[in-house]
Each structure stands twice: as C-alpha cells, then as structure tokens.
Enzyme design. Structure first.
Site, PDB file in Angstrom:
ATOM      1  N   SER A  91      46.416  40.992  41.348  1.00  0.00           N
ATOM      2  CA  SER A  91      45.659  40.059  42.182  1.00  0.00           C
ATOM      3  C   SER A  91      44.901  39.112  41.271  1.00  0.00           C
ATOM      4  CB  SER A  91      44.667  40.814  43.065  1.00  0.00           C
ATOM      5  OG  SER A  91      43.653  39.913  43.493  1.00  0.00           O
ATOM      6  N   HIS A 115      49.845  38.251  43.311  1.00  0.00           N
ATOM      7  CA  HIS A 115      49.135  38.396  44.586  1.00  0.00           C
ATOM      8  C   HIS A 115      47.978  37.400  44.624  1.00  0.00           C
ATOM      9  CE1 HIS A 115      47.834  40.897  48.067  1.00  0.00           C
ATOM     10  NE2 HIS A 115      46.599  40.669  47.638  1.00  0.00           N
ATOM     11  N   ASP A 138      44.854  35.982  46.748  1.00  0.00           N
ATOM     12  CA  ASP A 138      43.928  36.337  47.825  1.00  0.00           C
ATOM     13  C   ASP A 138      43.241  35.092  48.361  1.00  0.00           C
ATOM     14  OD1 ASP A 138      44.062  39.230  48.111  1.00  0.00           O
ATOM     15  OD2 ASP A 138      43.390  39.279  46.029  1.00  0.00           O
ATOM     16  N   MET A 159      40.695  33.570  50.994  1.00  0.00           N
ATOM     17  CA  MET A 159      39.536  34.007  51.800  1.00  0.00           C
ATOM     18  C   MET A 159      38.790  32.790  52.324  1.00  0.00           C
ATOM     19  SD  MET A 159      38.102  37.020  49.355  1.00  0.00           S
ATOM     20  CE  MET A 159      39.204  38.273  48.697  1.00  0.00           C
ATOM     21  N   HIS A 192      48.105  36.588  50.404  1.00  0.00           N
ATOM     22  CA  HIS A 192      47.377  37.450  51.338  1.00  0.00           C
ATOM     23  C   HIS A 192      46.317  36.598  52.025  1.00  0.00           C
ATOM     24  CE1 HIS A 192      44.553  41.241  51.654  1.00  0.00           C
ATOM     25  NE2 HIS A 192      44.887  40.745  52.839  1.00  0.00           N
ATOM     26  N   MET A 219      43.373  36.043  54.265  1.00  0.00           N
ATOM     27  CA  MET A 219      42.201  36.659  54.915  1.00  0.00           C
ATOM     28  C   MET A 219      41.412  35.529  55.558  1.00  0.00           C
ATOM     29  SD  MET A 219      41.460  39.324  51.826  1.00  0.00           S
ATOM     30  CE  MET A 219      42.448  38.372  50.699  1.00  0.00           C
ATOM     31  N   MET A 248      45.096  48.138  53.465  1.00  0.00           N
ATOM     32  CA  MET A 248      43.890  47.799  52.700  1.00  0.00           C
ATOM     33  C   MET A 248      43.110  49.076  52.426  1.00  0.00           C
ATOM     34  SD  MET A 248      43.941  44.529  52.245  1.00  0.00           S
ATOM     35  CE  MET A 248      42.382  44.544  51.384  1.00  0.00           C
ATOM     36  N   ASP A 254      46.415  47.773  48.757  1.00  0.00           N
ATOM     37  CA  ASP A 254      45.573  46.733  48.152  1.00  0.00           C
ATOM     38  C   ASP A 254      44.117  47.176  48.170  1.00  0.00           C
ATOM     39  OD1 ASP A 254      44.441  44.367  47.280  1.00  0.00           O
ATOM     40  OD2 ASP A 254      45.067  43.176  49.012  1.00  0.00           O
TER      41      ASP A 254
HETATM   42  C1  DX5 Z   1      40.403  42.344  48.402  1.00  0.00           C
HETATM   43  C2  DX5 Z   1      41.698  41.761  47.918  1.00  0.00           C
HETATM   44  C3  DX5 Z   1      42.325  42.516  46.830  1.00  0.00           C
HETATM   45  C4  DX5 Z   1      41.481  42.647  45.600  1.00  0.00           C
HETATM   46  C5  DX5 Z   1      41.940  43.826  44.819  1.00  0.00           C
HETATM   47  O1  DX5 Z   1      39.979  41.650  49.507  1.00  0.00           O
HETATM   48  O2  DX5 Z   1      42.623  41.669  48.980  1.00  0.00           O
HETATM   49  O3  DX5 Z   1      43.612  41.971  46.519  1.00  0.00           O
HETATM   50  O4  DX5 Z   1      41.496  41.516  44.796  1.00  0.00           O
HETATM   51  O5  DX5 Z   1      41.082  43.971  43.731  1.00  0.00           O
HETATM   52  P1  DX5 Z   1      40.872  45.386  43.035  1.00  0.00           P
HETATM   53  O6  DX5 Z   1      42.197  45.823  42.537  1.00  0.00           O
HETATM   54  O7  DX5 Z   1      39.922  45.056  41.933  1.00  0.00           O
HETATM   55  O8  DX5 Z   1      40.290  46.312  44.056  1.00  0.00           O
HETATM   56 ZN    ZN Z   2      44.751  41.117  48.546  1.00  0.00          ZN
END
Ligand code: DX5
Ligand code: ZN
Length: 232
Positions: free
Chosen positions: A11, A36, A38, A40, A69, A71, A140, A176
């Site tokens: 990620s 990956h 993320d 947000m 991903h 969110m 998750m 994840d």
């Molecule tokens: C959290 C993300 C993850 C996160 C994982 O909302 O979706 O992808 O970056 O990070 P680690 O591996 O540090 O928990």
């Molecule tokens: Zn993620």
C-alpha cells in the site's frame, strides 16, 4: 486443496508521497505483485489521500497491477474517472452506497476488475448475492483510514467464511490492514491469497534504499509460507 499463490500488494499509503513514482518502481523491483492505492475522501473515512488525477499520473509507473481501493462515498460518480486513470481493479465498500450490485456492474462495464471491501463490522454475507459480479474480496482487518494500525484478530473468522463463500470461483481474497510477518501466517491459513501491506513493506526503506523493500517483502512471503525468515 491446491496451493494458492500468494500475492503481495504494497500500500503506497506508507510510501514517500513526494516520490511516489520511484517508490512504485522500487517495490515492484523488490517483488510486489500489485500496487495498492488507497483513495480516501475525508468523509467515508477520516483521512484524505489521492484522487483520479494522481492515480493517472502514477499509472505509467505501474507495470504490475494497479489495485485501487476506493474509500469514498458516494462511489458511483467517480468510477469513470478512476477507470480512465488506468486502475486495473476498482474495489468499493458496500457500506459506502445503497446499490452494490449496480456499482459492481458499472465497474465491469468500464472494463475493470471489481472488488468489494468489507469493514471490520460488516458480515461476510454482504457479498453472498454478488459473488458472480466480483473478482476480489477485501477483508479489512483494521478500520479504514490510516496505515500502521493493529490487526483485528476477529477478522480471521471472517476470512475463513469468505473463503468458503468464494468456493471454486476465480476470486482473489485480499486482506488489508495490520498485515506483518507476525500476522501473515494466520491470515494465509484462514484463506487469504492477496496480502496488502503498507507499513510492513515500506518501513526502514526509501526509493534509494530499495534493498530494504526486498527484505520486507521476502519476510512477508516467508511468513505466508510458514518458513523461518531468511538470515539477515
Ligand atoms: C487502510 C488502508 C490500508 C493501509 C494498510 O485504510 O486501506 O491499505 O494502508 O496499512 P498497514 O499495512 O500499515 O496496516
Ligand atoms: Zn487499502
């Protein structure tokens, strides 16, 4: 059951945001299978990261699989923009909108692989009636929003249930959040085949210290295979 190939999906939330192109090249050279990303929105989750324009800029640096991903809520209005940005997989949260089945159809109509991510409190049955519309399920194992959180062990039971729901379908089971060499053995034993890892991949490294990424990814693979870590 046949042995499943384990995929490692760093990620980039834990990468150097001022140097994302080189960070992606470095983790791919270190053995990443997916990148990956993320996304947000500061609304569905309490953090703001990147949008379609940055994804589009990153696209040319990704030679593996760009795993996006989302969110964000609502999700549907931005799907075309993320598809246009070059995502290979678009993963959405059922908690982020009222019509998951329609959203998944939209993703496939855009020519992308469709994923569903389940928050820690969301039951595995949320995917029971859309299994034929998805290519990936993401369990998750933290509450989404931040990297570096602790793994929620109650999710192991959900991973097992999702694995049973998937059956023989060609669907990746991604996990994840909080995946490290310490938690990976249980995660894989429960049925996961794609491990997202942010802090466990990027810790101690940098695009100019890529050997650290190789060691971090190798440690995850060894743990996933229940092998002792390689000697330093
Ligand atoms: C959290 C993300 C993850 C996160 C994982 O909302 O979706 O992808 O970056 O990070 P680690 O591996 O540090 O928990
Ligand atoms: Zn993620």
């Amino acid at each position: 059951m046949a042995e499943r190939a384990i995929h490692i999906a760093p990620s980039i939330l834990s990468a150097d945001f001022a140097d994302l192109g080189r960070e992606i090249a470095a983790v791919e050279a270190a053995g990443a299978d997916f990148v990956h990303v993320d996304v947000m929105d500061g609304h569905f989750v309490p953090n703001l990261t990147i949008g379609p324009q940055v994804c589009a800029a990153l696209r040319s640096h990704v030679t593996t699989v760009m795993d996006v991903h989302l969110m964000i809520a609502p999700t549907d209005p931005l799907l075309p923009a993320f598809a246009q940005a070059g995502a290979d997989i678009l993963t959405v949260h059922p908690e982020a909108g009222p019509h998951l089945d329609r959203t998944l159809q939209t993703i496939r109509a855009l020519g992308k692989k469709a994923g569903v991510a389940l928050n820690p409190a969301t039951p595995p049955e949320a995917i029971a009636y859309v299994l034929d519309r998805i290519d990936l399920v993401c369990v998750m194992s933290v509450n989404p929003g931040f990297g570096g959180q602790g793994f929620i062990s109650a999710q192991l039971d959900k991973i097992r249930k999702v694995r049973a729901l998937i059956g023989a379908r060609p669907i990746w089971l991604q996990v994840d959040g909080g995946v490290t060499p310490a938690t990976a053995p249980d995660v894989v034993a429960a049925g996961a085949d794609v491990l997202v890892a942010g802090s466990a991949v990027f810790k101690g490294g940098g695009a100019s210290r890529a050997e650290v990424y190789s060691a971090n990814i190798a440690a995850l693979r060894a743990a996933a295979a229940h092998l002792p870590p390689a000697a330093p």
